[in-house]
Scaffold this active site. Structure first.
Site, PDB file in Angstrom:
ATOM      1  N   LYS A 172       0.862  -1.185   0.000  1.00 56.90           N
ATOM      2  CA  LYS A 172       0.000   0.000   0.000  1.00 56.90           C
ATOM      3  C   LYS A 172       0.898   1.235   0.000  1.00 56.90           C
ATOM      4  O   LYS A 172       1.845   1.317   0.781  1.00 56.90           O
ATOM      5  CB  LYS A 172      -0.851  -0.014   1.258  1.00 56.90           C
ATOM      6  CG  LYS A 172      -1.584   1.282   1.540  1.00 56.90           C
ATOM      7  CD  LYS A 172      -2.485   1.106   2.745  1.00 56.90           C
ATOM      8  CE  LYS A 172      -3.078   2.430   3.152  1.00 56.90           C
ATOM      9  NZ  LYS A 172      -4.100   2.282   4.177  1.00 56.90           N
TER      10      LYS A 172
HETATM   11  C1  5RP Z   1      -1.714   4.574   8.044  1.00 54.64           C
HETATM   12  C2  5RP Z   1      -2.585   3.646   7.286  1.00 54.64           C
HETATM   13  C3  5RP Z   1      -3.954   4.049   7.134  1.00 54.64           C
HETATM   14  O1  5RP Z   1      -4.839   2.991   7.191  1.00 54.64           O
HETATM   15  C4  5RP Z   1      -4.167   4.633   5.812  1.00 54.64           C
HETATM   16  O2  5RP Z   1      -3.020   5.081   5.162  1.00 54.64           O
HETATM   17  C5  5RP Z   1      -5.052   5.711   5.920  1.00 54.64           C
HETATM   18  O3  5RP Z   1      -5.878   5.733   4.849  1.00 54.64           O
HETATM   19  P1  5RP Z   1      -6.187   7.140   4.282  1.00 54.64           P
HETATM   20  O4  5RP Z   1      -4.863   7.788   3.984  1.00 54.64           O
HETATM   21  O5  5RP Z   1      -6.972   6.849   3.038  1.00 54.64           O
HETATM   22  O6  5RP Z   1      -6.982   7.850   5.336  1.00 54.64           O
HETATM   23  O7  5RP Z   1      -2.204   2.630   6.819  1.00 54.64           O
HETATM   24  O8  5RP Z   1      -0.405   4.196   7.964  1.00 54.64           O
END
Ligand code: 5RP
Length: 275
Positions: A172
């Site tokens: 991710k």
């Molecule tokens: C933080 C994470 C969060 O779940 C994620 O990045 C947050 O999602 P968004 O940026 O869409 O609010 O992994 O490290």
């Protein structure tokens, strides 16, 4: 790849479309009662039916999600510091046995490449992959950013590639200019985080661009649960990810579906941090 691992991955990335809409609601693990997630159960319940998976901590899973109706779970298993501390100083916070007891589809852990704790983070990832492999549990590596780090293609490609080299099954990361370079140089599927809340159309544009440039899906949090209408927003995101909708088509879905109900973020007692 072993059967259990493949089976779990296909619960996340939908075989019909080859894409995924993950709902990230793990923010409290370092942000506390984040705006929109003050009462996690209330936020998650109407969204869960639209999510291909939920990314969250075991505490929120146990207290705020019903086992009878839960979509596949991507369990955050790293943590330690709060937003007030050194974020990169994370360790593995959940035993693999507990993850298995919770019937997770995958475990997720952050790596902060370029941070004071990068070596420890990366070795923790390797350890999690070793443990996950033993039980057929895939690992999602979250390429978090250290303070003052630029989220550009060079840095994010470095982090994603390192995660894949250590055996992460999915990565991710954040959207950036030249995002295609990040995806093309990462040999495992990449999902894109939503990042801080932006106007709905902008968030949809980001999701559209990321998919077009090769992301396998989104793992979106604040741009859904802090939206004026989270349920309408997740449906619009789904249209982009799974149905190849254009940004205008998806925005129309958002606008038409938008209800008169007040969004949870308007309770006004949660924290909003710029991260
Ligand atoms: C933080 C994470 C969060 O779940 C994620 O990045 C947050 O999602 P968004 O940026 O869409 O609010 O992994 O490290």
């Amino acid at each position: 790849m072993d059967w259990g691992l493949k089976n779990r991955l296909s619960r996340i990335v939908q075989p019909k479309t080859g894409k995924t809409v993950m709902l990230a609601v793990d923010h409290g693990y370092f942000l506390g009662p984040t705006s929109g997630l003050e009462v996690a159960r209330e936020t998650i319940k109407p969204l869960a039916v639209w999510a291909d998976s939920l990314m969250l901590t075991r505490g929120i899973l146990r207290t705020s999600v019903d086992p009878e109706t839960a979509p596949p779970i991507v369990l955050r298993v790293s943590g330690g510091p709060s937003i007030l501390g050194e974020l990169s100083n994370e360790g593995i916070s959940v035993a693999m046995e507990d993850a298995m007891r919770l019937n997770v589809a995958a475990c997720a852990l952050s790596i902060f490449v370029g941070s004071p704790h990068e070596k420890e983070n990366i070795l923790n990832l390797a350890r999690l992959v070793n443990e996950g492999t033993r039980y057929g549990i895939p690992v999602l590596a979250v390429t978090a950013v250290g303070k003052d780090m630029k989220r550009d293609a060079r840095y994010l490609a470095l982090a994603c590639r390192i995660a894949a080299e250590q055996g992460a099954h999915m990565v991710k990361t954040y959207y950036c200019e030249e995002f295609e370079k990040v995806v093309q140089t990462c040999p495992v599927p990449v999902v894109v985080a939503g990042g801080k809340k932006t106007p709905e159309k902008e968030a949809l544009q980001m999701a559209y661009d990321a998919i077009k440039l090769g992301a396998v899906g989104v793992d979106m949090g604040r741009n859904i649960f802090q939206s004026d209408d989270p349920v309408a927003m997740i449906q619009a995101v789904r249209a982009i990810v799974h149905k190849k909708a254009t940004v205008n088509e998806a925005y129309e879905i958002f606008s038409k579906t938008k209800s008169k109900k007040q969004a949870p973020s308007k309770t006004g007692v949660g924290n909003t941090w710029e991260d």
